[in-house]
Design a protein around this motif. Structure first.
Motif, PDB file in Angstrom:
ATOM      1  N   LYS A   1      24.926 -75.825 -69.984  1.00 18.93           N
ATOM      2  CA  LYS A   1      24.032 -74.797 -70.520  1.00 18.93           C
ATOM      3  C   LYS A   1      24.364 -74.507 -71.976  1.00 18.93           C
ATOM      4  O   LYS A   1      23.492 -74.503 -72.840  1.00 18.93           O
ATOM      5  N   ARG A   2      25.639 -74.256 -72.265  1.00 18.88           N
ATOM      6  CA  ARG A   2      26.001 -73.841 -73.605  1.00 18.88           C
ATOM      7  C   ARG A   2      25.889 -74.966 -74.610  1.00 18.88           C
ATOM      8  O   ARG A   2      25.578 -74.735 -75.777  1.00 18.88           O
TER       9      ARG A   2
ATOM     10  N   THR B   1      21.897 -75.809 -74.563  1.00 21.03           N
ATOM     11  CA  THR B   1      21.082 -74.577 -74.578  1.00 21.03           C
ATOM     12  C   THR B   1      20.025 -74.571 -73.486  1.00 21.03           C
ATOM     13  O   THR B   1      19.074 -73.790 -73.531  1.00 21.03           O
TER      14      THR B   1
ATOM     15  N   MET C   1      18.805 -71.114 -71.894  1.00 21.77           N
ATOM     16  CA  MET C   1      19.118 -70.008 -72.793  1.00 21.77           C
ATOM     17  C   MET C   1      17.889 -69.505 -73.538  1.00 21.77           C
ATOM     18  O   MET C   1      18.002 -68.724 -74.476  1.00 21.77           O
TER      19      MET C   1
END
Lengths: 92, 994, 416
Positions: B541-542, B545, B548
């Protein structure tokens, strides 16, 4: 949010209280050592789990309330007035 | 009125729209017409407008994907000027007359966006590319690279003016909160509500019914009718509330929920008496989540072209809004639900060139479709969508990846299955559980008793089962709360055989297949992240993204982690989900602030004499929440001149100052004196009745906490004062010790700050002034009321207290009367004082006077200083124990190196001193210059004739007479100063005792 | 494998299939010279500097979850060195200097962006208190400027000067302060450490310490026992849990701190701003979202989530400072576990157990401290002795009365 049952006023929102920290430490007698006072003022168990703590009901009766609360789940098991007996779950 | 043709509006149907009420709106400057009941999205589609935005990174043309608040693409800037709201989903905007919206993130226009050139470089702009570059030359980072990145970031533009709309707060307590007004939620609210429980049914959208469709039958009637009847039944229950446009977004400890209600957003302008939105806090004894399920897109090459939509959205636009999203709508699915879209399209006379079903075997539903003439192809997957600003064709492939055919179409309805909407329920922290049979995550509810689920949100997809489920849940919940439930039958619908779902996470292909549409995250990005070791779902996810964007992954999470699982050879539950956080849908920040904005950010506290100060032209200053007079300028005076005059005249004649804001605490009890002994560093047992004493109290760690003057009004009755700033903290401190440490002491106390107001009357003529004021009500002679004396007396029928204490060092008295008499007291004093040329003085002059006398105040109490540092070490009693004594003896607290209090004045008399300057010597020395201390307070002193100050310096009074430098590097100022005694005026205290 | 625009281009042309893992996923060995417990920013930085500057070859970082899963991935990304008390000023300035060279050092773009940090003040006494701090900074060679209200408005046009309940008088400005992409810091240090031979072991929770005869000899973990003669604890919110495994008493409490981000919007705020009439700070990330933070919820918590009253307070302060923000939407709120020491300053020190070292008690200062914390902790572990920069950050400073209390708030962890 935390709903805390004040022994005098009943269940109230956390925003009516001011959290005042660990209630398991006791004020030493005045003639105790610097070490004893250091431990009273500074040293904390800081448990990940059941915690005995003070919540001060400033938005109500202004009494200091003992609370048995779990710092991991935020579950509150019981409350008691100062000087009263505070219950904890058996597995605490 | 002039309306435009809506080329894609069907002639009949549309349960949500009112054809009799056309509305005009504008999008990107062009005028269109829609109907009352439209959303902006449905109205745009009715006008054939599919291209509504550009994606974040690649600036690819994007269209409307959904018909719900999960919409990742169709984000617009709504309204103008101060009302401008970026990133607003066109699918949730209720159309109103004159609506103005603009597309975002494109320049110069939607159709021709300069940054779409990014697509050419897309292979170099994969996930995380910016971590690998923009590093050289390092001097380019901020002025060049970052500037460009920041300008390209974000989607819409925020308004720059303050938000003119109002927001309110509301609170609720209920027995059962039902979240979601679809079939299951309505059934639950009905059965719970009938028991008499206090029920709140919360529905995010303006209408009830959720995903019930035009063709659904409940209790033998069309679903719309059942919804209407159920609504009427609920409205008839006195303890049940139906809330629409009401989105529960936050789930907090103890079944506390936060919801946002859109009160005025659907109107052209919010009426003055209404807020734009309301933030609700709901305290629910029990909650039933009926939040439904969200359809997943299908991941295949070019699946983001405008015209590719969720199949349920296609159905919704056709049935509810009478919009034809295309003339030729292809369908690609891996489950049964898309067939209902096909039936709806057929009924509306829209051509379906193909229905590609990824599943191998025909079913009863596919047979029915075939019989109706729909061209169903089994074991068929989408391969690639074609077109740029609008889809023009869909290539299909067999399950082994072999090309099958290319189908012309201008809209593609896709269905990748349904994900229960678990985002709200999972905010409490339990991760959802994977169910392989429905290929979905359902909430983990085993661990808690106070929550329940009904309907699609925990994997119950069949309508009849939903109704039964909701109904049962409502009954069970009401029973658990102790309500009587009258046994009625649940509403029912014809049961349908649940069709299987075929896993379809990434259709074979080598092109750009989008998983997170808004953030331009493709299937390749997921493989790249995995390849580079960002292999936990949170790293994924980070790094990419994914999840997000403004939908927080509701259209992308499951597809994304499924693709990750496949890449790692793991099962989906092994990969797991990321953490769910509030808000479940984004919420305007102003709603959290409610009324507490601008000047209402915090309350304003005024003393009883406020009007008097205004009358005298006071300029006010904030002292915490209090408004206090800072100075009273006479005609033509600036602040410095006024302060100087006030301070001078107090020492020459008499002045009066409002000191009501000081904390006051009254104590009673046989052990009150003993309690004070333990609180303060000095002793109280021997203080006679009718006398006051300055007291200093420490924190438990030995640092100075607060000071004040405490008076003995009776054997067992004291009045304590505290500083204005610490009043609340001192009271709490005292309550701690009285209630939890020394419970055996007979002492009780309470705040009296707002019960008594007070003035200080100070100066050589203070006694004469007050004699004229009190006219014998109290004996003010030096014998009757000596320095530090206290008297209670009756004055004009009310109790008054007078304290002969002095902050200024002059002959001075503090007079207290009950709060309501403050104005009257002030006026009496000003009247009587006129003969003595009395002046009012404010906090600044008060400060000058006390600095001249070396009295410490807030600026000297920085929370680290000890009594000895402040020169008050002699006050520390050696005869008793008190709070702070033990730890004040720690080595670091008594070190001779500690800076201690001194006075300071400039060597050249005309130079100005500043608070915050540091004392230094040896400036010429190279390297780090050590600070010896600092100046804490300064005053332009009329009594001394130059600037003076108080401060702390290493060595303290041993340096008296020494010259050092006061350095203020931020103003490039170096002033040579002399260290001196902090008491500048009347060191023997003769004026005090007169 | 070096990161650069050239590698981006050449890999891009090859379909991006050639990128190597940023760090290996090795199985833990039986023994290392040094074990760092905690795979967050501080732990990874420590391992990196141990390998790079102290040339240690046998190092493992043990992380109970996935690296960067704790506070390094949850904070509000602010870096600054605007501290007043000398031990802090020098320490955080050393950190800021390391931030300034970090990307070149790690060959990883952490987007270190020094667009300034502004602390607003609202009264003369507050101005003087801030001036005391700013002048102390300048004395120590750190950049600090005092701005008046007009200059504040020029710097931040969207700030509320006129209608404020507590009018802004000015601000203390550190031009070299700013923000950093927080996740990238963990990844950058991990990649750098891994390249120097450090084993980063994820999903490996330490369940006990092997202490005998007053010395540490290894750790017990969920993936087996591992021996080491030097063990460093860098676990932030779980500091007490680990310390208790060694029987060490600490003045630390774990509290929840919430953080918030808005939807992404075009640039509207260039500087980091902190509010002077409340506890609130805001900045705009390179992705466009406004990132906010404020006070603790105030109660002890390991839950990594807070409650509505505090969220409301922080967002109310956001609107007080930047009224235009009212129409923006909150996208997400989250929480971390803050290790709050009893004076607001950290521990980087030896412990009473030989070979066992402690890094924790970071309060609000953790993220900005990451490089200097790793640097100093590495020095301390390698030399069995603190560096001058962390010599004051000891456990015994409380009992001895040498607390380093920036705020003067006293022994109340929630007030730090």
């Amino acid at each position: 949010m935390h709903r805390i049952k004040c022994p005098f006023c009943g269940e109230r929102d956390e925003s009516e209280y001011i959290y005042q920290g660990d209630a398991s430490v006791s004020h030493p007698p005045f003639d105790a050592s610097i070490g004893d006072f250091y431990r009273y003022v500074y040293v904390r168990d800081n448990p990940k789990g059941w915690h005995r703590e003070w919540w001060h009901h400033v938005g109500g009766c202004r009494m200091w309330v003992q609370v048995a609360r779990n710092t991991l789940t935020h579950e509150i098991y019981a409350t008691a007035p100062a000087g009263g007996v505070l219950d904890f779950p058996e597995d605490a | 009125m002039r309306t435009h043709k809506q080329p894609c509006r069907l002639d009949t149907g549309g349960s949500s729209i009112q054809r009799g009420k056309p509305l005009r709106f504008s999008f990107d400057g062009k005028s269109y017409t829609g109907f009352e009941g439209d959303t902006l999205a449905s109205a745009l589609l009715a006008n054939g407008k599919h291209l509504v935005g550009r994606s974040f990174k690649y600036h690819r043309p994007r269209g409307i994907l959904t018909a719900s608040s999960e919409e990742p693409n169709a984000l617009v800037e709504l309204r103008k000027g101060a009302f401008r709201e970026p990133n607003t989903r066109a699918t949730t905007i209720e159309l109103f007359e004159g609506l103005v919206a603009k597309s975002q993130n494109r320049f110069p226009s939607l159709a021709f966006d300069v940054l779409s050139v990014n697509q050419l470089f897309s292979r170099f702009m994969g996930a995380g590319f910016y971590y690998k570059t923009f590093m050289w030359p390092s001097s380019f980072w901020e002025p060049v690279y970052e500037k460009f990145i920041r300008r390209a970031a974000g989607l819409g533009r925020a308004a720059t003016l303050p938000d003119p709309d109002r927001y309110e707060h509301a609170h609720h307590h209920c027995d059962v909160l039902v979240i979601g007004g679809g079939a299951a939620g309505l059934a639950a609210a009905l059965s719970a509500g009938r028991s008499g429980a206090r029920v709140i049914l919360a529905e995010e959208t303006p209408r009830l019914g959720g995903s019930l469709s035009r063709t659904d039958i409940i209790d033998g009637a069309p679903a719309d009718e059942w919804v209407r009847n159920t609504r009427r039944a609920l409205e008839a229950l006195p303890e049940t509330q139906i809330k629409t446009r009401f989105c529960v977004f936050g789930y907090y400890d103890n079944n506390i929920f936060a919801a946002i209600e859109r009160v005025g957003d659907h109107l052209a302008a919010t009426p003055k008496h209404l807020p734009r939105q309301r933030l609700h806090t709901i305290r629910a004894r029990k909650v039933i989540f009926a939040t439904g399920a969200l359809e997943r897109p299908v991941v295949f090459d070019n699946n983001d072209i405008p015209g590719v939509m969720l199949s349920s959205a296609v159905r919704c636009y056709v049935d509810r809004f009478a919009v034809a999203p295309g003339k030729s709508v292809a369908i690609a699915t891996n489950n049964d639900d898309a067939y209902h879209t096909a039936f709806a399209l057929l009924d509306a006379g829209i051509n379906i060139p193909v229905l590609a079903d990824a599943r191998l075997a025909p079913s009863a539903l596919s047979e029915r479709a075939r019989q109706l003439g729909i061209r169903v192809q089994h074991a068929m997957l989408p391969q690639c969508a074609h077109g740029s600003h609008r889809v023009t064709a869909l290539s299909l492939q067999r399950t082994d990846g072999a090309f099958a055919e290319r189908v012309r179409c201008d809209c593609i309805g896709v269905s990748g299955g349904y994900s229960p909407n678990v985002s709200l329920i999972s905010q409490r922290g339990e991760r959802p559980r994977w169910r392989e049979d429905i290929l979905a995550f359902v909430p983990e509810t085993n661990k808690t008793e106070d929550i329940g689920c009904a309907g699609a949100c925990h994997g119950v997809f069949d309508l009849n089962a939903c109704l039964q489920d909701g109904f049962d849940m409502g009954e069970r919940t009401a029973k658990e709360l102790g309500f009587d439930v009258d046994t009625q039958t649940a509403p029912s619908a014809p049961s349908q055989e649940a069709g299987a779902i075929h896993p379809l996470w990434r259709c074979p292909g080598n092109g750009k297949a989008f998983v997170d549409f808004q953030n331009d995250v493709t299937a390749d990005d997921i493989h790249l992240a995995n390849r580079e070791g960002y292999s936990s779902v949170e790293h994924l996810k980070r790094y990419t993204t994914l999840g997000m964007a403004t939908d927080q992954g509701r259209t992308s999470n499951v597809n994304g982690l499924a693709i990750l699982a496949l890449a790692q050879g793991k099962s989906i539950p092994e990969v797991g989900t990321t953490r769910y956080r509030p808000p479940a849908v984004p919420v305007a920040i102003g709603a959290f602030a409610g009324h507490e904005r601008g000047k209402n950010f915090q309350p304003v506290r005024r003393t009883a004499m406020h009007a008097c100060h205004e009358k005298f032209g006071a300029v006010f200053v904030e002292a915490g929440q209090w408004m206090r007079p800072r100075y009273y300028p006479e005609l033509g005076e600036n602040m410095e001149a006024a302060i100087w005059r006030e301070a001078k005249l107090v020492r020459e004649n008499v002045g009066v100052c409002d000191v009501s804001t000081l904390g006051k605490i009254e104590l009673f009890g046989e052990d009150a004196a003993e309690f004070l002994n333990r609180l303060y560093i000095n002793g109280w047992s021997k203080l006679p009745v009718g006398k006051a004493r300055y007291g200093l109290m420490l924190r438990e760690d030995g640092a100075v906490f607060d000071d004040g003057t405490t008076s003995r009004l009776g054997n067992n009755h004291f009045l304590m004062t505290t500083t204005t700033a610490n009043a609340a903290a001192v009271l709490a401190h005292m309550e701690k010790y009285a209630q939890t440490v020394w419970r055996d002491l007979d002492v009780h106390f309470c705040s009296a700050t707002e019960q008594w107001c007070g003035v200080s009357v100070a100066g050589p003529l203070a006694r004469e002034t007050l004699k004229a004021v009190f006219k014998g009500a109290v004996d003010l002679s030096n014998e009757a009321l000596p320095f530090m004396g206290v008297r209670e007396f009756v004055w004009n029928g009310t109790t008054a207290r007078i304290f002969r204490i002095s902050f200024s060092g002059e002959l001075a008295y503090e007079v207290n009367v009950p709060w309501g008499y403050g104005e009257a007291m002030w006026e009496r004093i000003m009247d009587a004082g006129r003969a003595f040329n009395i002046i009012p003085y404010g906090t600044e002059a008060l400060g000058v006077l006390r600095i001249e006398k070396g009295h410490v105040a807030g600026s000297e109490l920085d929370g680290r200083t000890t009594a000895t540092d402040m020169g008050l070490g002699s006050m520390l009693s050696s005869k008793k124990q008190f709070i702070g004594l033990p730890l004040s003896r720690r080595e670091g607290m008594t070190s001779p190196k500690r800076p201690s209090l001194v006075g300071v004045k400039p060597v050249k008399p005309k130079q100005r001193l500043r608070g915050g300057a540091h004392f230094v010597t040896d400036i010429a020395k190279k390297g780090k210059i050590e600070s010896l201390g600092w100046i804490s307070s300064v005053a332009d002193s009329p009594a001394v004739g130059c600037w003076i100050g108080l401060g702390y310096i290493q060595g303290g009074h041993t340096r008296i007479g020494e010259k050092v430098t006061a350095w203020y590097p931020m103003k490039n100022e170096m002033i040579e100063v002399e260290i001196c005694d902090p008491v500048f005026v009347d060191p023997k205290g003769e004026r005090l005792h007169g | 494998m070096r990161y650069s625009v050239f590698s981006l281009l050449s890999q891009g042309l090859r379909g991006n299939t050639g990128w190597k893992p940023a760090w290996r996923q090795p199985a833990p060995k039986n023994q290392y010279d040094i074990i760092i417990i905690g795979g967050g920013g501080h732990g990874l930085a420590t391992a990196y500097y141990l390998a790079k500057l102290h040339k240690r070859a046998s190092i493992a970082v043990l992380e109970k979850g996935w690296i960067g899963g704790g506070n390094v991935g949850r904070n509000t990304t602010i870096i600054r060195s605007n501290y007043m008390l000398p031990p802090n000023t020098h320490f955080y300035e050393h950190s800021l200097k390391l931030w300034e060279g970090l990307e070149q050092d790690l060959n990883f773009n952490a987007m270190v962006s020094q667009r300034g940090v502004l602390n607003l003040f609202h009264s003369d006494p507050q101005r003087d208190a801030f001036a005391r701090r700013g002048n102390a900074m300048r004395l120590a060679g750190v950049d600090a400027e005092l701005l008046d209200a007009k200059q504040v408005k020029q710097l931040i046009p969207v700030i509320d000067i006129d209608n404020a309940r507590f009018p802004i008088e000015g601000g203390l400005f550190q031009p070299r302060g700013g923000t950093v992409r927080h996740d990238a810091v963990a990844w950058g240090y991990a990649r750098g450490a891994d390249a120097l031979g450090v084993d980063i072991i994820q999903n490996c929770e330490v369940t006990g310490l092997d202490i005998e005869g007053g010395s540490v000899h290894g750790v017990h973990t969920t993936r087996g026992d591992i021996r080491a003669e030097r063990v460093g604890i860098a676990v932030a919110g779980h500091t007490s849990v680990l310390a208790q495994m060694a029987g060490i008493e600490l003045p630390v409490e774990s509290h929840v701190l919430q953080a918030f981000v808005s939807e992404g919007i075009k640039p509207m705020l260039d500087t980091v701003v902190t509010f002077g009439a409340g506890h609130f700070y805001v900045s705009q990330s390179d992705k466009g979202g406004l990132v906010f933070g404020g006070d603790l919820d105030r109660y002890n918590s390991y839950a990594q989530r807070g409650n509505l009253p505090t969220a409301q307070n922080v967002l109310t302060e956001a609107v007080a400072v930047l009224p235009a923000v009212a129409r923006l939407r909150l996208l997400r709120q989250w929480g971390g576990i803050m290790d709050m020491s009893y004076d607001g300053s950290p521990f980087i020190c030896k412990t009473p157990v030989k070979g066992l070292y402690l890094n924790g008690g970071w309060c609000y200062g953790g993220f900005k401290a990451t490089p200097a914390s790793g640097w100093c902790f590495a020095h301390t572990i390698a030399n069995d002795k603190a560096h001058d920069l962390n010599a004051h950050f000891t456990i015994d400073r409380f009992e001895r009365g040498h607390v380093i209390d920036e705020k003067g708030a006293g022994p109340f962890p929630w007030a730090q």
